[in-house]
Scaffold this active site. Structure first.
Site, PDB file in Angstrom:
ATOM      1  N   ALA A 175       0.334  -0.921   0.285  1.00 53.39           N
ATOM      2  CA  ALA A 175       0.032   0.067  -0.182  1.00 53.39           C
ATOM      3  C   ALA A 175       1.030   1.747  -0.159  1.00 53.39           C
ATOM      4  CB  ALA A 175      -0.899  -0.127   1.241  1.00 53.39           C
ATOM      5  N   GLY A 186      -1.629   5.894  -1.756  1.00 46.23           N
ATOM      6  CA  GLY A 186      -2.696   6.481  -2.937  1.00 46.23           C
ATOM      7  C   GLY A 186      -4.128   5.479  -3.568  1.00 46.23           C
ATOM      8  N   LYS A 187      -4.252   4.323  -3.979  1.00 47.43           N
ATOM      9  CA  LYS A 187      -4.960   3.794  -4.275  1.00 47.43           C
ATOM     10  C   LYS A 187      -5.611   2.724  -3.250  1.00 47.43           C
ATOM     11  CE  LYS A 187      -1.745   2.072  -8.057  1.00 47.43           C
ATOM     12  NZ  LYS A 187      -0.506   2.880  -7.725  1.00 47.43           N
ATOM     13  N   ASP A 199       1.809 -12.933   8.437  1.00 44.28           N
ATOM     14  CA  ASP A 199       0.802 -11.764   8.688  1.00 44.28           C
ATOM     15  C   ASP A 199       0.089 -12.021   7.454  1.00 44.28           C
ATOM     16  OD1 ASP A 199       1.930  -9.714  11.174  1.00 44.28           O
ATOM     17  OD2 ASP A 199       3.423  -9.397   9.663  1.00 44.28           O
ATOM     18  N   ASP A 210       0.663  -4.241  -5.576  1.00 43.88           N
ATOM     19  CA  ASP A 210       1.312  -3.483  -6.766  1.00 43.88           C
ATOM     20  C   ASP A 210       2.870  -2.935  -6.269  1.00 43.88           C
ATOM     21  OD1 ASP A 210       1.681  -0.596  -7.769  1.00 43.88           O
ATOM     22  OD2 ASP A 210       0.940   0.714  -6.226  1.00 43.88           O
ATOM     23  N   CYS A 250       4.369  -0.288 -12.202  1.00 47.77           N
ATOM     24  CA  CYS A 250       4.977   1.601 -12.530  1.00 47.77           C
ATOM     25  C   CYS A 250       5.689   1.608 -13.711  1.00 47.77           C
ATOM     26  CB  CYS A 250       4.673   3.083 -12.243  1.00 47.77           C
ATOM     27  SG  CYS A 250       6.226   2.753 -10.598  1.00 47.77           S
TER      28      CYS A 250
END
Length: 404
Positions: A232, A236-237, A286, A300, A353
């Site tokens: 995360a 932003g997402k 986790d 991402d 990206c």
């Protein structure tokens, strides 16, 4: 244009930190902008834009100035003189600026502009890799990645519609335009500091590139679902996912960096996103706790960042080929590990990206060919190149896990 000594000295100091001390350009610029309270917005934009321009064109300018790294202060002044000459700025008679052979600079510029790696100011290895992976498209793509990125906002639909945000920004003398095909996006017509606006303080928008805004939509989330954003960062997402889910259900935002998640909590408070829970990934446990428990999973993934060079031009010099090999291995491991969070019938988006197929389609193909990937089907993917879209280079693939 008249050059002011204190502004140019700030630029030289910034370049010294970035080129010789390995500092990040965005952090250096942030610090420089606080250097003198008397500077107006024009002064600050001169410092920021000049630093970024010289970082972006470092190889070309250094080649023209005939200087090599590590750069002495004298070298940096020579590079600055090249920048000013190519912009048609007349140089002042300061002792730091040696007599500048204007005609020779322009001649060298014309000569070097015929060779792509100099013209686009990139390391040899990056030029070779780009051509190898993108073929003829590389020339257009790297040229676009050297342009300044537009500023794009995402309306926070938990608080405001895009149309309403546009008129509120207009009241604050900020003109924006809609972008076709991007439902929540507004593009600034002129660059300005949007963070000082009332609209920002009230959490009515986030600054987020148009390509990045497509990722949350690609995941096909519904209100009430359990969604896990596995890498995360500052969120932003995650914030976009919370808005698309109308604050209903749960967004679990995970990252290995606790400080980034702290920033996400702050942003979520401002945005009124109440369904986000942050969790630091401290061990594989986790992840195990969430096995087969999420309706949707977003990966991402960490990547080379070649699709966002317009925003981070210093990445051209910081990125090394060894890092690429390492990051591809990490991407593959993350995809294998985090895909286990998806429950049967659930969906997963793998996004980067980057513009390199080896970090994108090839990773997905590789994953699907393994035993763990045999439970998944590729629904669709999207390759976004900067020279075609006008925004950041991105990749996203939507996978669905077979139902029991």
């Amino acid at each position: 244009m008249r050059l002011h000594r204190n502004l140019v000295f700030a630029v030289i100091d910034g370049l010294h930190e970035i080129f010789n001390e390995g500092a990040y350009a965005d952090k250096v610029v942030q610090k420089l902008l606080k250097r003198d309270k008397r500077w107006g917005s024009r002064d600050r934009s001169f410092v920021a834009e000049t630093v970024y321009e010289i970082v972006r064109w470092k190889r070309l300018y250094a080649e023209i100035a005939e200087v090599k790294e590590p750069f002495s202060r004298e070298n940096l002044w020579r590079i600055f003189a090249v920048w000013a000459t190519l912009r048609g700025i007349s140089l002042p008679d300061w002792k730091q600026i040696a007599p500048t052979p204007t005609r020779r600079i322009k001649g060298r510029f014309d000569e070097l502009s015929k060779i792509r790696k100099f013209k686009e100011s990139i390391p040899d290895w990056m030029d070779e890799l780009g051509e190898q992976e993108l073929g003829k498209l590389w020339t257009k793509e790297i040229s676009t990645l050297n342009e300044q990125a537009p500023v794009v906002l995402r309306a926070n639909t938990l608080k405001v519609t895009r149309d309403k945000l546009r008129s509120l920004l207009e009241d604050e003398n900020i003109d924006t335009e809609f972008i076709k095909g991007y439902p929540d996006a507004l593009k600034l017509i002129e660059r300005t500091n949007v963070f000082s606006t009332e609209a920002f303080k009230k959490g009515l928008f986030e600054v987020q590139d148009a390509s990045s805004q497509l990722v949350a939509n690609f995941l096909d989330v519904q209100p009430g679902q359990r969604v896990v954003d596995t890498c995360a960062g500052a969120g932003g997402k995650s914030l976009h996912l919370a808005a698309l889910m109308q604050n209903k259900g749960q967004v679990i935002a995970m990252d290995i960096y606790g400080n980034k998640l702290k920033e996400l909590k702050r942003r979520a408070r401002r945005d009124g996103a109440h369904n986000i829970e942050t969790r630091v990934i401290e061990s594989t446990k986790d992840i195990k706790k969430l096995h087969h428990k999420a309706d949707r999973v977003l990966i991402d993934a960490p990547c080379s960042g070649l699709g966002v060079l317009r925003r981070n031009p210093d990445a051209k010099w910081k990125l090394q080929p060894e890092f690429l090999d390492k990051i591809k291995k990490t991407q593959s491991e993350i995809l294998e590990s985090y895909s286990k969070i998806v429950k049967p019938g659930g969906k997963l988006v793998y996004a980067t990206c980057s513009i390199l197929p080896s970090e994108n389609q090839d990773q997905v193909k590789n994953f699907l060919s393994k035993e763990i990937g045999s439970n998944f089907t590729l629904i669709k993917d999207k390759k976004i190149l900067s020279h075609q879209s006008g925004y950041d280079g991105f990749y996203m693939a939507l996978l669905e896990m077979k139902a029991d």
